[in-house]
Design an enzyme around this catalytic site. Structure first.
Site, PDB file in Angstrom:
ATOM      1  N   GLY A 114      -9.047 -11.250   3.008  1.00 38.84           N
ATOM      2  CA  GLY A 114     -10.239 -11.443   2.184  1.00 38.84           C
ATOM      3  C   GLY A 114     -10.205 -12.785   1.476  1.00 38.84           C
ATOM      4  O   GLY A 114      -9.136 -13.264   1.096  1.00 38.84           O
ATOM      5  N   GLY A 177      21.402 -13.131  -7.694  1.00 38.55           N
ATOM      6  CA  GLY A 177      22.042 -11.878  -8.140  1.00 38.55           C
ATOM      7  C   GLY A 177      21.129 -11.064  -9.034  1.00 38.55           C
ATOM      8  O   GLY A 177      21.568 -10.442  -9.992  1.00 38.55           O
ATOM      9  N   VAL A 233      23.621 -23.233  -5.254  1.00 38.15           N
ATOM     10  CA  VAL A 233      23.761 -23.594  -3.839  1.00 38.15           C
ATOM     11  C   VAL A 233      23.058 -24.927  -3.611  1.00 38.15           C
ATOM     12  O   VAL A 233      21.916 -25.122  -4.035  1.00 38.15           O
ATOM     13  CB  VAL A 233      23.163 -22.497  -2.925  1.00 38.15           C
ATOM     14  CG1 VAL A 233      23.247 -22.914  -1.462  1.00 38.15           C
ATOM     15  CG2 VAL A 233      23.894 -21.172  -3.138  1.00 38.15           C
ATOM     16  N   ARG A 267      10.015 -14.231  -6.246  1.00 38.16           N
ATOM     17  CA  ARG A 267       8.806 -14.024  -5.446  1.00 38.16           C
ATOM     18  C   ARG A 267       7.732 -14.996  -5.886  1.00 38.16           C
ATOM     19  O   ARG A 267       7.721 -15.445  -7.024  1.00 38.16           O
ATOM     20  CB  ARG A 267       8.308 -12.590  -5.665  1.00 38.16           C
ATOM     21  CG  ARG A 267       9.381 -11.512  -5.567  1.00 38.16           C
ATOM     22  CD  ARG A 267       9.577 -10.945  -4.218  1.00 38.16           C
ATOM     23  NE  ARG A 267       8.394 -10.453  -3.581  1.00 38.16           N
ATOM     24  CZ  ARG A 267       8.331 -10.200  -2.263  1.00 38.16           C
ATOM     25  NH1 ARG A 267       9.396 -10.395  -1.488  1.00 38.16           N
ATOM     26  NH2 ARG A 267       7.213  -9.751  -1.726  1.00 38.16           N
ATOM     27  N   HIS A 438      23.218  22.254 -18.493  1.00 37.40           N
ATOM     28  CA  HIS A 438      24.624  21.942 -18.195  1.00 37.40           C
ATOM     29  C   HIS A 438      25.001  22.497 -16.836  1.00 37.40           C
ATOM     30  O   HIS A 438      24.628  23.624 -16.531  1.00 37.40           O
ATOM     31  CB  HIS A 438      25.517  22.566 -19.272  1.00 37.40           C
ATOM     32  CG  HIS A 438      26.977  22.410 -18.991  1.00 37.40           C
ATOM     33  ND1 HIS A 438      27.632  21.221 -19.169  1.00 37.40           N
ATOM     34  CD2 HIS A 438      27.900  23.306 -18.514  1.00 37.40           C
ATOM     35  CE1 HIS A 438      28.911  21.362 -18.837  1.00 37.40           C
ATOM     36  NE2 HIS A 438      29.090  22.626 -18.431  1.00 37.40           N
TER      37      HIS A 438
HETATM   38  C1  FAD Z   1      13.012  -5.786  -1.398  1.00 34.52           C
HETATM   39  C2  FAD Z   1      12.145  -5.264  -2.528  1.00 34.52           C
HETATM   40  C3  FAD Z   1      12.487  -4.065  -3.154  1.00 34.52           C
HETATM   41  C4  FAD Z   1      11.697  -3.577  -4.186  1.00 34.52           C
HETATM   42  N1  FAD Z   1      12.045  -2.385  -4.774  1.00 34.52           N
HETATM   43  C5  FAD Z   1      11.289  -1.895  -5.769  1.00 34.52           C
HETATM   44  C6  FAD Z   1      11.596  -0.640  -6.373  1.00 34.52           C
HETATM   45  O1  FAD Z   1      12.545   0.034  -5.999  1.00 34.52           O
HETATM   46  N2  FAD Z   1      10.811  -0.184  -7.369  1.00 34.52           N
HETATM   47  C7  FAD Z   1       9.728  -0.895  -7.809  1.00 34.52           C
HETATM   48  O2  FAD Z   1       9.032  -0.443  -8.727  1.00 34.52           O
HETATM   49  N3  FAD Z   1       9.395  -2.085  -7.262  1.00 34.52           N
HETATM   50  C8  FAD Z   1      10.140  -2.596  -6.257  1.00 34.52           C
HETATM   51  N4  FAD Z   1       9.789  -3.783  -5.669  1.00 34.52           N
HETATM   52  C9  FAD Z   1       8.593  -4.494  -6.187  1.00 34.52           C
HETATM   53  C10 FAD Z   1       7.301  -3.832  -5.666  1.00 34.52           C
HETATM   54  O3  FAD Z   1       7.317  -3.834  -4.260  1.00 34.52           O
HETATM   55  C11 FAD Z   1       6.108  -4.590  -6.206  1.00 34.52           C
HETATM   56  O4  FAD Z   1       6.195  -4.653  -7.614  1.00 34.52           O
HETATM   57  C12 FAD Z   1       4.786  -3.923  -5.837  1.00 34.52           C
HETATM   58  O5  FAD Z   1       4.657  -3.751  -4.443  1.00 34.52           O
HETATM   59  C13 FAD Z   1       3.604  -4.754  -6.367  1.00 34.52           C
HETATM   60  O6  FAD Z   1       2.416  -4.134  -6.032  1.00 34.52           O
HETATM   61  P1  FAD Z   1       1.070  -4.971  -5.841  1.00 34.52           P
HETATM   62  O7  FAD Z   1       0.038  -3.957  -5.440  1.00 34.52           O
HETATM   63  O8  FAD Z   1       0.842  -5.831  -7.002  1.00 34.52           O
HETATM   64  O9  FAD Z   1       1.354  -5.967  -4.607  1.00 34.52           O
HETATM   65  P2  FAD Z   1       1.864  -5.693  -3.129  1.00 34.52           P
HETATM   66  O10 FAD Z   1       2.523  -4.384  -3.005  1.00 34.52           O
HETATM   67  O11 FAD Z   1       2.595  -6.903  -2.732  1.00 34.52           O
HETATM   68  O12 FAD Z   1       0.511  -5.565  -2.283  1.00 34.52           O
HETATM   69  C14 FAD Z   1      -0.325  -6.671  -2.080  1.00 34.52           C
HETATM   70  C15 FAD Z   1      -1.053  -6.474  -0.772  1.00 34.52           C
HETATM   71  O13 FAD Z   1      -2.082  -7.454  -0.688  1.00 34.52           O
HETATM   72  C16 FAD Z   1      -2.207  -7.885   0.653  1.00 34.52           C
HETATM   73  N5  FAD Z   1      -2.880  -9.176   0.640  1.00 34.52           N
HETATM   74  C17 FAD Z   1      -2.423 -10.362   0.125  1.00 34.52           C
HETATM   75  N6  FAD Z   1      -3.374 -11.324   0.246  1.00 34.52           N
HETATM   76  C18 FAD Z   1      -4.438 -10.725   0.833  1.00 34.52           C
HETATM   77  C19 FAD Z   1      -5.728 -11.184   1.218  1.00 34.52           C
HETATM   78  N7  FAD Z   1      -6.140 -12.431   0.987  1.00 34.52           N
HETATM   79  N8  FAD Z   1      -6.580 -10.305   1.811  1.00 34.52           N
HETATM   80  C20 FAD Z   1      -6.193  -9.025   2.047  1.00 34.52           C
HETATM   81  N9  FAD Z   1      -4.984  -8.538   1.700  1.00 34.52           N
HETATM   82  C21 FAD Z   1      -4.137  -9.380   1.093  1.00 34.52           C
HETATM   83  C22 FAD Z   1      -0.764  -7.926   1.149  1.00 34.52           C
HETATM   84  O14 FAD Z   1      -0.717  -7.828   2.567  1.00 34.52           O
HETATM   85  C23 FAD Z   1      -0.167  -6.686   0.451  1.00 34.52           C
HETATM   86  O15 FAD Z   1      -0.259  -5.543   1.291  1.00 34.52           O
HETATM   87  C24 FAD Z   1      10.540  -4.286  -4.613  1.00 34.52           C
HETATM   88  C25 FAD Z   1      10.188  -5.489  -3.977  1.00 34.52           C
HETATM   89  C26 FAD Z   1      10.977  -5.964  -2.942  1.00 34.52           C
HETATM   90  C27 FAD Z   1      10.581  -7.255  -2.265  1.00 34.52           C
END
Ligand code: FAD
Length: 450
Positions: A114, A177, A233, A267, A438
Site C-alpha cells: 500500500g 546482545g 565489530v 530494527r 503450592h
Molecule cells: C526475532 C524476533 C522475535 C520477537 N519476539 C517477540 C516476542 O517474543 N514477544 C513480543 O512481544 N515481540 C517480539 N518481537 C517483536 C514483535 O514481532 C513486534 O513488536 C510486532 O510484530 C510489531 O507489530 P506491528 O503490527 O507493529 O508490526 P509487524 O508485525 O512488523 O507488521 C507489519 C506488517 O506490515 C506489512 N507492511 C509493511 N509495509 C507495508 C506496505 N507498504 N503495504 C502493506 N503491508 C506492509 C509487513 O509485511 C508486516 O506484515 C520479536 C521480533 C523479532 C524480529
C-alpha cells in the site's frame, strides 16, 4: 478501480489486525493491506517462530540431564528440518485463526504493497481506496549496521536464521546482545553450537535491570557462550576457516571465527515507499512521530506499533492499534500503555515491568525492594532449575507496587500479576492477602513480601 471505506490499515501485523477488529465492531468499513502475510513480523518472523524453535531446542537441552530423572534415552539428536516443519504448521494454524476472525468481522484483506497518495487515499496495485481514516501499522525490518562485510554470504539476520534447517552450526557469532541476540544465543547453545555474543554497550540486555544483565551473563557463560561487552565489530571477512569478525574489546583488537554471523543490532521502521512526496509525515530518528492519540501531523492519519518506536513488542503494538481506533470512534475506553511488560524467553525466562531500582534512583523516588531467590522455591528446585530471583519495587511511603523484575521459570507468565498490581495501584499488602498455590513458581511473589 476506486472504492470507498472508513478505514484503511496498512500492515497486517498485531497492531493492524487487532485495530481492525475494534474498527469493525465499531461499525467501520475496514480494509487491511498486507504486502507479505497476515500476522506480521510477530507471527511470520518473530515471536511465534522463535518460541516454537526454542520449544524444541529447550527440550533437547533438558535431555542432557534426563538420566538424573531416571529416564534413559540413547542417540539424542535434533533434526532442524522437522523443527522447521513443525514451526510452519504452527504459524499456518495461527494465521488461519487470525484470518477466520478477520472474516467473521467482515474486514477485507488485500495482499500487496500500500502507498498513501493523499491524506484520504491509498493505492494498492491498480486500485485506489478512498478513505476517511488511514492507520499505518507497517512495523520494522532487521537493521544492517554499516560494518564492512555485512553483505557476505553467511552473515544473516533473524529472518534467515529462523528458516535454518541444517545440522546445528559448529560456531555462531551474534552481533548484538539485546533480546533477539540473547534468545538466539539460548537456542543455539541448547543444541551444542559454540556461540559468541558481541555487544557494543557495557552490558548485554542493556534495557533490563542491571542485576538481570549480570545474572544472565553468568548463565550464558555457564552454558559455554562467550560474551564480549563494550566490544565494537569493525569488519567481517571470509576465509577458509569461516567468517571472521574483527572487533575492539575495551579498546583492544580481538577476532572470532565462526560458521555463521547473526546480525541482531536492532530494527528499522518500514517507511520506504509508504507515501508519495506530497505527504509530509514527521519522521524522527527514522520513526513516524505521533501525538498521544497516535495521530500523525494529519489528524485522520494514525500510526501505531513498531513503526512509531517506543516499546517494540507485539502486545504493545496490539494495544496501540486498539487505542488509536478507540480514539477514532470517540471512545475513552483505552488500554493502559504506560505499563508494558517485557519478556525474554530464554532459560531461565526473564520478565520486567514498571521501574527498576536504578530508575527509581534516577527519578528521585524513594522505594523499598523485596527480593526472593528462586533456590528457595520448591518448584524451581524440583524442576532442576538454578539461578534466578523475583524482585518487587514499591513506593517507600505508600507501598504501591511500581515495578518488578524476574529471572526464573514461568517469569513471562508471572509478570502479568505484577502488571495488574501496578496498573491498579495495588500495594504490597494487597498482594500479600492473596493465596498463591503450592508448589508453583508464583509462590516466590508472596515469599518475596514476607
Ligand atoms: C526475532 C524476533 C522475535 C520477537 N519476539 C517477540 C516476542 O517474543 N514477544 C513480543 O512481544 N515481540 C517480539 N518481537 C517483536 C514483535 O514481532 C513486534 O513488536 C510486532 O510484530 C510489531 O507489530 P506491528 O503490527 O507493529 O508490526 P509487524 O508485525 O512488523 O507488521 C507489519 C506488517 O506490515 C506489512 N507492511 C509493511 N509495509 C507495508 C506496505 N507498504 N503495504 C502493506 N503491508 C506492509 C509487513 O509485511 C508486516 O506484515 C520479536 C521480533 C523479532 C524480529
Amino acid at each position: 478501480m476506486v472504492k470507498n471505506v472508513d478505514l484503511v490499515i496498512i500492515g497486517g501485523g498485531p497492531a493492524g489486525y487487532e485495530a481492525a477488529f475494534v474498527a469493525a465492531s465499531g461499525g467501520m468499513k475496514t480494509v487491511i493491506l498486507e504486502k507479505e502475510a497476515i500476522g506480521g513480523t510477530c507471527l511470520n518472523h518473530g515471536c511465534i517462530p522463535t518460541k516454537t524453535i526454542m520449544h524444541s531446542t529447550g527440550l533437547f537441552k533438558k535431555l542432557e540431564k534426563i538420566d538424573e530423572l531416571g529416564i534413559n534415552l540413547e542417540n539424542k539428536s535434533i533434526d532442524f528440518r522437522v523443527v522447521q516443519n513443525r514451526k510452519k504448521e504452527i504459524v499456518d494454524k495461527l494465521r488461519d485463526g487470525i484470518l477466520s476472525r478477520i472474516n467473521k468481522n467482515n474486514v477485507e484483506v488485500i495482499l500487496g504493497e500500500g502507498k498513501i497518495i493523499s491524506k484520504n487515499a491509498v493505492k494498492i496495485g491498480d486500485e485506489t481506496i478512498e478513505t476517511k481514516f488511514i492507520l499505518i501499522a507497517t512495523g520494522t525490518s532487521a537493521m544492517i549496521p554499516p560494518i564492512r562485510g555485512c553483505d557476505i554470504d553467511g552473515v544473516i539476520t533473524s529472518d534467515e536464521i529462523l528458516e535454518y534447517n541444517k545440522k546445528p552450526y559448529k560456531e555462531l557469532t551474534i552481533i548484538g546482545g539485546g533480546v533477539i541476540g540473547t534468545e538466539f544465543a539460548n537456542i543455539f547453545s541448547d543444541v551444542g553450537t559454540h556461540v559468541t555474543v558481541i555487544e557494543a554497550l557495557d552490558r548485554i540486555l542493556p534495557n533490563m535491570d542491571r542485576e538481570i544483565s549480570q545474572s544472565f551473563k553468568m548463565t550464558l557463560k555457564k552454558r559455554g557462550v562467550s560474551v564480549h561487552e563494550a566490544s565494537l565489530v569493525e569488519e567481517i571477512v571470509k576465509d577458509e576457516q569461516g567468517l571472521t569478525c574483527r572487533y575492539k574489546e575495551k579498546g583492544k583488537d580481538a577476532v572470532v571465527t565462526s560458521e555463521a554471523v547473526l546480525i541482531a543490532v536492532g530494527r528499522k521502521a518500514n517507511i520506504i515507499n509508504l507515501y508519495e512526496d506530497n505527504i509530509k509525515l514527521e519522521i524522527e530518528k527514522g520513526l513516524i512521530k505521533v501525538n498521544d492519540n497516535y495521530q500523525t501531523v494529519y489528524p485522520n492519519i494514525y500510526a501505531v506499533g513498531d513503526v512509531i518506536g517506543g516499546v517494540q513488542l507485539a502486545h504493545a503494538a496490539a494495544a496501540e492499534g486498539k487505542n488509536a481506533v478507540m480514539h477514532i470512534l470517540g471512545s475513552e475506553d483505552r488500554i493502559d500503555t504506560k505499563v508494558i511488560p517485557s519478556c525474554i524467553y530464554t532459560t531461565p525466562e526473564i520478565a520486567s515491568v514498571g521501574i527498576t531500582s536504578d530508575d527509581a534512583k534516577r527519578q528521585n523516588i524513594k522505594v523499598i525492594t523485596k527480593k526472593f531467590p528462586m533456590l528457595a522455591n520448591g518448584k524451581t528446585v524440583l524442576s532442576g532449575m538454578d539461578r534466578g530471583y523475583v524482585k518487587i519495587i514499591a513506593d517507600e511511603n505508600t507501598h504501591k507496587v511500581l515495578g518488578a523484575q524476574m529471572m526464573c521459570g514461568r517469569a513471562t507468565d508471572m509478570i502479568s500479576e505484577l502488571t495488574l498490581a501496578i496498573v491498579n495501584e495495588l500495594t504490597l499488602e494487597d498482594i500479600k492477602k492473596v493465596i498463591h498455590p503450592h508448589p508453583t513458581f508464583s509462590e516466590a511473589i508472596k515469599d518475596a513480601l514476607n
